[in-house]
Write an enzyme that holds these catalytic residues in place. Structure first.
Site: not given
Ligand SMILES: *Cc1c(COP(=O)(O)O)cnc(C)c1O
Length: 379
Positions: A46, A98, A170, A195
């Site tokens: 962890r 998001y 982000d 992504k």
């Molecule tokens: C998908 C996404 C998230 C969340 O990420 P997960 O891996 O699905 O938990 C946060 N911010 C943006 C812009 C996203 O597209």
């Protein structure tokens, strides 16, 4: 070292015991100590794992940052950042956000006494107006989902610095190949690694990158205390993904331009939201802070009806109707009935999420085939 070389090599040395060129999947929970407290830097998975460490160093290098931390999802990474705060603290956040981030902030952390403000951030001066002595974090997402709004990271960073407030960005939509928020003055970068970084729609993961040693230490403490860490196998898969990030992103950008230009000529298409058009709001900022415009775009139909959008979406043969983005395959989505369905129609239409809005994640297939697919679906 330049980006492509870092993508392939950063954080990764040949395995010292066998010479294996690929970082092994250290599928182990614990590490043998030769005497109590005498170990090789690893005690329990962890806290540290060699496969995860390689990926954390790799992602830090790609964001031009010093420290990387990986999490079991993008949401787990965001959760870790908000846990830096205490009851009474305030956050100023992008309004076109998001959906999962909005849910985490308003449905979870608001209950713990943290106050969130959601505002359009096209002008950084609007952020400055809201800062008070309780403000501890400014949260920026750019480009935003699904309207592809662009926020000037450098301008917001100046507001943050002046007021001694942390700035988190982000960077999921742009990926580190197109935009590096730390170099523009942000303190923390967060990614949904799910992504573009993973890039193959086979892993859910998140990451944080920052420069400040003390901040990294606090974040690592929360990561270890709360435990939202990814598996070594998933870290291996993402290390494979980041090796091709630069060439995938080049193709996403190339195909993005072709698809956007095609949509512009189509008689059934009304508006296109893509930061590469000179008419897109804050296009100049996008040009300044991004190295390309990526593969994400949204468009509306002249016939602004739910049924019209559903009809187009059901006709696609190559674009798959699915949530998520950033994989090699092209995806399409319908925010009004998918990601934004829980928001009342009047509310979502205020930010531009009308009934006919269709979001595309343009993949890296042959652009001619993608355009042919759009053509037949729109007809
Ligand atoms: C998908 C996404 C998230 C969340 O990420 P997960 O891996 O699905 O938990 C946060 N911010 C943006 C812009 C996203 O597209």
């Amino acid at each position: 070292m330049k980006f492509a070389t870092k993508a392939i090599h950063a954080g990764q040395e040949p395995d010292p015991t066998t010479g294996a060129i690929m970082t092994p999947i250290y599928q182990t929970s614990t590490y043998v100590q030769s005497a109590p407290g005498k170990h090789k830097g690893y005690e329990y998975s962890r806290t540290h794992n060699p496969t995860r460490k390689a990926l954390e160093q790799n992602l830090a290098a790609l964001e031009d940052g010093k420290h990387g931390l990986c999490f079991s999802s993008g949401m787990a990474a965001e959760d870790c950042i908000i846990k830096l705060l205490s009851p009474g603290d305030e956050v100023i956040s992008t309004n076109d956000l998001y959906g999962g981030s909005y849910r985490l902030f308003t449905k979870i952390f608001a209950n713990y006494g943290i106050k969130f403000h959601f505002i359009p951030m096209a002008n950084a001066s609007d952020v400055a107006k809201l800062v008070n002595k309780n403000t501890k974090l400014i949260w920026v997402e750019t480009p935003t989902n699904p309207m592809l709004n662009i926020i000037d990271i450098k301008a917001v960073a100046e507001v943050a610095k002046k007021n001694n407030v942390l700035l988190g960005v982000d960077n999921t939509f742009a990926s580190p190949y197109l935009q590096n928020p730390l170099n523009l003055g942000a303190d923390i970068v967060v990614h949904s690694v799910t992504k573009y970084l993973g890039g193959h729609s086979d892993v859910v993961m998140g990451a944080i990158v920052c420069n400040d040693d003390k901040l990294a230490e606090r974040l690592a403490f929360i990561q270890n205390s709360c435990g939202g860490i990814p598996s070594p196998h998933d870290c291996f898969l993402v290390l494979r993904g980041t090796k091709t990030l630069h060439i995938r992103m080049d193709r996403h950008c190339e195909n993005g331009i072709k698809v956007a230009e095609y949509l512009k000529t189509h008689p059934k298409v009304n508006k296109i939201y893509w930061p590469g058009f000179p008419t897109h709001p804050n296009h100049d900022v996008a040009k300044k802070q991004m190295r390309g415009f990526g593969g994400m775009m949204s468009f509306t139909l002249k016939e602004d009806k739910l049924e019209a959008a559903h009809k187009v979406l059901s006709k696609f043969k190559i674009f798959s109707l699915a949530e998520s983005l950033g994989g090699v395959e092209s995806l399409c989505g319908h925010p009004a009935s998918m990601t934004h369905a829980s928001i009342p129609k009047e509310e979502r239409e205020k930010t531009g999420v009308v009934d006919s809005l269709i979001r595309l994640s343009v993949g890296i297939e042959d652009a001619d085939d993608l355009i042919a697919d759009l053509k037949q679906a729109l007809e």
